[in-house]
Design an enzyme around this catalytic site. Structure first.
Site, PDB file in Angstrom:
ATOM      1  N   GLU A   1       9.721   1.576  10.599  1.00  0.00           N
ATOM      2  CA  GLU A   1      10.718   2.608  10.299  1.00  0.00           C
ATOM      3  C   GLU A   1       9.998   3.939  10.464  1.00  0.00           C
ATOM      4  OE1 GLU A   1      13.866   2.020   9.523  1.00  0.00           O
ATOM      5  OE2 GLU A   1      13.660  -0.147   9.399  1.00  0.00           O
TER       6      GLU A   1
ATOM      7  N   CYS B   1      13.432  11.096   6.601  1.00  0.00           N
ATOM      8  CA  CYS B   1      13.435  10.593   7.980  1.00  0.00           C
ATOM      9  C   CYS B   1      14.818  10.775   8.579  1.00  0.00           C
ATOM     10  CB  CYS B   1      13.037   9.132   8.011  1.00  0.00           C
ATOM     11  SG  CYS B   1      14.103   8.082   7.025  1.00  0.00           S
TER      12      CYS B   1
ATOM     13  N   LYS C   1       0.852  -1.218   0.000  1.00  0.00           N
ATOM     14  CA  LYS C   1       0.000   0.000   0.000  1.00  0.00           C
ATOM     15  C   LYS C   1       0.875   1.250   0.000  1.00  0.00           C
ATOM     16  CE  LYS C   1      -1.990   2.973   2.685  1.00  0.00           C
ATOM     17  NZ  LYS C   1      -2.055   4.152   1.794  1.00  0.00           N
TER      18      LYS C   1
ATOM     19  N   GLU D   1       9.677  16.423  14.689  1.00  0.00           N
ATOM     20  CA  GLU D   1      10.067  16.225  13.298  1.00  0.00           C
ATOM     21  C   GLU D   1       9.255  17.177  12.412  1.00  0.00           C
ATOM     22  OE1 GLU D   1       8.883  12.541  11.373  1.00  0.00           O
ATOM     23  OE2 GLU D   1      10.877  12.420  10.483  1.00  0.00           O
TER      24      GLU D   1
HETATM   25  P1  NDP Z   1       2.233   8.493   7.566  1.00  0.00           P
HETATM   26  O1  NDP Z   1       2.478   7.815   8.850  1.00  0.00           O
HETATM   27  O2  NDP Z   1       1.202   9.548   7.504  1.00  0.00           O
HETATM   28  O3  NDP Z   1       1.820   7.447   6.439  1.00  0.00           O
HETATM   29  C1  NDP Z   1       2.647   6.363   6.072  1.00  0.00           C
HETATM   30  C2  NDP Z   1       1.818   5.333   5.336  1.00  0.00           C
HETATM   31  O4  NDP Z   1       0.864   4.764   6.230  1.00  0.00           O
HETATM   32  C3  NDP Z   1       1.005   5.903   4.190  1.00  0.00           C
HETATM   33  O5  NDP Z   1       0.904   4.936   3.155  1.00  0.00           O
HETATM   34  C4  NDP Z   1      -0.347   6.140   4.835  1.00  0.00           C
HETATM   35  O6  NDP Z   1      -1.379   6.176   3.903  1.00  0.00           O
HETATM   36  C5  NDP Z   1      -0.439   4.900   5.714  1.00  0.00           C
HETATM   37  N1  NDP Z   1      -1.358   4.998   6.825  1.00  0.00           N
HETATM   38  C6  NDP Z   1      -1.823   6.114   7.447  1.00  0.00           C
HETATM   39  N2  NDP Z   1      -2.655   5.771   8.457  1.00  0.00           N
HETATM   40  C7  NDP Z   1      -2.710   4.415   8.468  1.00  0.00           C
HETATM   41  C8  NDP Z   1      -3.394   3.450   9.277  1.00  0.00           C
HETATM   42  N3  NDP Z   1      -4.168   3.814  10.285  1.00  0.00           N
HETATM   43  N4  NDP Z   1      -3.213   2.147   9.021  1.00  0.00           N
HETATM   44  C9  NDP Z   1      -2.411   1.745   8.030  1.00  0.00           C
HETATM   45  N5  NDP Z   1      -1.747   2.609   7.206  1.00  0.00           N
HETATM   46  C10 NDP Z   1      -1.888   3.919   7.430  1.00  0.00           C
HETATM   47  O7  NDP Z   1       3.653   8.989   7.104  1.00  0.00           O
HETATM   48  P2  NDP Z   1       3.975   9.887   5.856  1.00  0.00           P
HETATM   49  O8  NDP Z   1       3.522   9.232   4.597  1.00  0.00           O
HETATM   50  O9  NDP Z   1       3.509  11.257   6.198  1.00  0.00           O
HETATM   51  O10 NDP Z   1       5.569   9.835   5.837  1.00  0.00           O
HETATM   52  C11 NDP Z   1       6.332  10.687   6.573  1.00  0.00           C
HETATM   53  C12 NDP Z   1       6.847  10.000   7.818  1.00  0.00           C
HETATM   54  O11 NDP Z   1       7.552   8.826   7.460  1.00  0.00           O
HETATM   55  C13 NDP Z   1       7.837  10.855   8.576  1.00  0.00           C
HETATM   56  O12 NDP Z   1       7.560  10.800   9.948  1.00  0.00           O
HETATM   57  C14 NDP Z   1       9.167  10.170   8.307  1.00  0.00           C
HETATM   58  O13 NDP Z   1      10.127  10.356   9.307  1.00  0.00           O
HETATM   59  C15 NDP Z   1       8.765   8.758   8.184  1.00  0.00           C
HETATM   60  N6  NDP Z   1       9.784   8.040   7.424  1.00  0.00           N
HETATM   61  C16 NDP Z   1      10.594   7.165   8.089  1.00  0.00           C
HETATM   62  C17 NDP Z   1      11.625   6.535   7.418  1.00  0.00           C
HETATM   63  C18 NDP Z   1      12.511   5.568   8.115  1.00  0.00           C
HETATM   64  O14 NDP Z   1      13.161   4.789   7.424  1.00  0.00           O
HETATM   65  N7  NDP Z   1      12.585   5.578   9.433  1.00  0.00           N
HETATM   66  C19 NDP Z   1      11.885   6.805   5.999  1.00  0.00           C
HETATM   67  C20 NDP Z   1      10.955   7.741   5.407  1.00  0.00           C
HETATM   68  C21 NDP Z   1       9.946   8.330   6.112  1.00  0.00           C
HETATM   69  P3  NDP Z   1      -1.930   7.596   3.355  1.00  0.00           P
HETATM   70  O15 NDP Z   1      -0.760   8.462   3.073  1.00  0.00           O
HETATM   71  O16 NDP Z   1      -2.639   7.170   2.143  1.00  0.00           O
HETATM   72  O17 NDP Z   1      -2.796   8.133   4.438  1.00  0.00           O
END
Ligand code: NDP
Length: 502
Positions: free
Chosen positions: A260, A294, A186, A393
């Site tokens: 992550e 991140c 997803k 962040e």
């Molecule tokens: P989100 O947590 O908002 O979303 C991540 C994914 O989870 C998206 O596909 C989102 O879908 C989905 N999602 C949201 N809510 C749910 C739920 N309740 N159940 C299942 N899936 C869900 O993160 P972002 O996309 O905003 O990404 C940014 C974040 O990711 C930052 O905090 C960053 O630090 C972190 N990150 C961490 C990395 C690492 O390796 N540690 C690397 C890159 C980013 P949708 O967007 O469609 O709502």
């Protein structure tokens, strides 16, 4: 680029899920607009995967795992498929890079040279890794041989973020497939273009049902996926709050996970560092990928002895960063992913000033760019580490600088964070670098180098930055069950129970 952009503006793509080797029907689904953050125009309509469609995707993956050939495929067969996916990505590299730039606003120079090659490399890396990876044998127990082997875990739910959509999701897909699993992927609803295109360009490489796609919002499609009883684990990259919610839902089924999550990484510049390298790296760690990383090293601690020179040089360079259309060569900063991410930048600029930080550069929307979610690359000097801009962040082009006087003080401040993803250390003193590296409570420490991901090593976070590690052995642990088999090498001596009446 402009051709593809115009084409998508004229005729937005229609995106859906992909289940058992077929793109799913889009009629009757919730329709969600997908936008180009540079032009603010719609480039795709996403037909959201409902709970029923998620169920179909998980069932297809389950069937492929339990009954299909993939779970029993030899290493050579899996290598062949992974290498074919690698080649397919590279043969569509230009198109994928353009799509990624259109959908994310990340400069083409970066999607072309980092994101897409990286997405492809993940598959080649894991193809090579599984040829060498093994288990363990222990013979210390007299008369016994203990074998530790790794078996596929089953159906993996793979959820990726929007900041490096194909690169980060490809890492999960490659790891899951390499170890013999099937999966349901997803992507973020904001950036589904390249991951969906991946399913088209690799058609025919994998057996039916091995790799499935659901597309939709996190609170709809994502929730249905992570709460589905048919999945065996979730590998998630995203924000800490979302990660915690997913962990809660997995606890009910005692399902495994790898998380992550977010970061707020300290970038420590000692007076004895290579000054030019440290400045270059501080810019890169704060502003590459539009600062939406991140592992951004945007909490910059500067040794007071060099602070005037460092702040002067850093600030001049931040002000000179080239902002604009990410498709144009020379652009260093593109737009934020959407309107709300830009508002978030504004809020942090306001909160920094309100809490006593000094504005060094930026802090506002770009006055000359009226279309697109642009925000000026921003730098602030914070009086203490307690400010929100130093603790939370921000996930945009925003650097928070602080000064320090000695090593113990800066280690304590660097560790004073809910996160623990990466620590950056800049010093020419080897002993100091070793001391500081071991004292930092982070999953990765980078000494005298900006951002590096080496897949041979594990990447992941301490504290609220996550659980588990991605990379060779880390991915093996994530995507396999460890099995212990103990074999007697000679008849066992054991108490003979129940012999009284014999
Ligand atoms: P989100 O947590 O908002 O979303 C991540 C994914 O989870 C998206 O596909 C989102 O879908 C989905 N999602 C949201 N809510 C749910 C739920 N309740 N159940 C299942 N899936 C869900 O993160 P972002 O996309 O905003 O990404 C940014 C974040 O990711 C930052 O905090 C960053 O630090 C972190 N990150 C961490 C990395 C690492 O390796 N540690 C690397 C890159 C980013 P949708 O967007 O469609 O709502």
């Amino acid at each position: 680029m402009s051709d593809l952009r115009e084409q998508l503006n004229r005729t937005p793509l229609r995106l859906s899920g992909y289940v058992a080797d077929r793109f799913t029907a889009s009629s009757g689904s919730e329709e969600i607009g997908v936008f180009d953050p540079t032009t603010e125009k719609q480039v795709a309509t996403l037909f959201e995967s409902s709970a029923d469609e998620v169920d179909a995707a998980v069932s297809a993956a389950r069937m492929a795992f339990d009954k299909g050939p993939w779970g029993r495929a030899t290493v050579a067969e899996r290598q062949l498929a992974l290498n074919a996916i690698h080649d397919a990505i590279l043969s569509h590299a230009d198109e994928l890079a353009l799509l990624e730039t259109i959908n994310t606003g990340i400069p083409l120079a970066q999607t072309r040279t980092v994101h897409i090659p990286r997405a492809a490399y993940n598959f080649r890396f894991f193809a090579e890794y599984i040829n060498q990876a093994g288990g363990d044998v222990f013979t210390q127990e007299p008369g016994l041989m203990s074998l530790v082997t790794y078996e596929p875990i089953g159906v993996c739910a793979l959820i990726g973020p929007w900041n490096m959509p194909l690169g980060l999701t490809a890492m999960k897909i490659a790891g899951a497939l390499a170890f013999g699993n099937t999966c349901v992927v997803k992507p973020s609803e904001l950036t589904p273009l390249t991951v969906t295109r991946l399913f088209e360009i690799i058609e025919g490489i994998l057996p039916e049902g091995v790799m499935n796609l659901v597309n939709g919002r996190g609170h709809v499609t994502g929730t249905s996926l992570v709460s589905h009883p048919g999945i065996d684990m979730v590998s998630f990259t995203g924000g800490t709050v979302t990660g915690a919610a997913i962990l809660g839902s997995l606890a009910k089924g005692i399902k495994g996970s790898a998380m992550e999550l977010g970061g707020k990484s300290a970038n420590i510049v000692f007076a004895d560092s290579d000054f030019e390298q440290a400045v270059d790296a501080a810019l890169m760690s704060s502003f590459m990928n539009n600062g939406q990383m991140c592992l951004a090293g945007s909490r910059i601690f500067v040794d007071r002895k060099i602070s005037d020179r460092f702040i002067d040089s850093f600030t001049r360079r931040v002000k000179a960063l080239k902002i604009g259309d990410p498709a144009l060569s020379g652009t260093e900063i593109g737009p934020m992913i959407n309107h709300s991410q830009r508002e978030r930048m504004e809020r942090y600029a306001g909160s920094g000033l309100g809490e006593g930080a000094t504005l060094l550069a930026g802090g506002h929307r770009c006055a000359n760019l009226n279309t697109g979610f642009f925000f000026e690359p921003t730098a602030m000097l914070a009086p203490t580490n307690e400010l929100a801009i130093c603790q939370e962040e921000i996930f945009g082009p925003f650097a928070a600088l602080q000064l320090f006087d000695d090593e113990d003080e800066v280690i304590a401040k660097a560790n004073d964070s809910d996160f623990g993803l990466v620590g950056y250390v800049w010093t020419e003193d080897l002993n100091r670098s070793m001391r500081v590296a071991s004292a930092l409570r982070t999953g990765t420490v980078l000494v005298n180098t900006p951002i590096v991901r080496d897949l041979r090593t594990g990447f992941g976070g301490y504290k609220q930055s996550g659980l588990g590690r991605e990379g060779a052995k880390g991915s093996q642990a994530m995507f396999t069950e460890m099995k212990t088999t103990i074999i007697a090498r000679e008849p066992r001596k054991m108490p003979r129970m129940g012999m009284a009446g014999a």
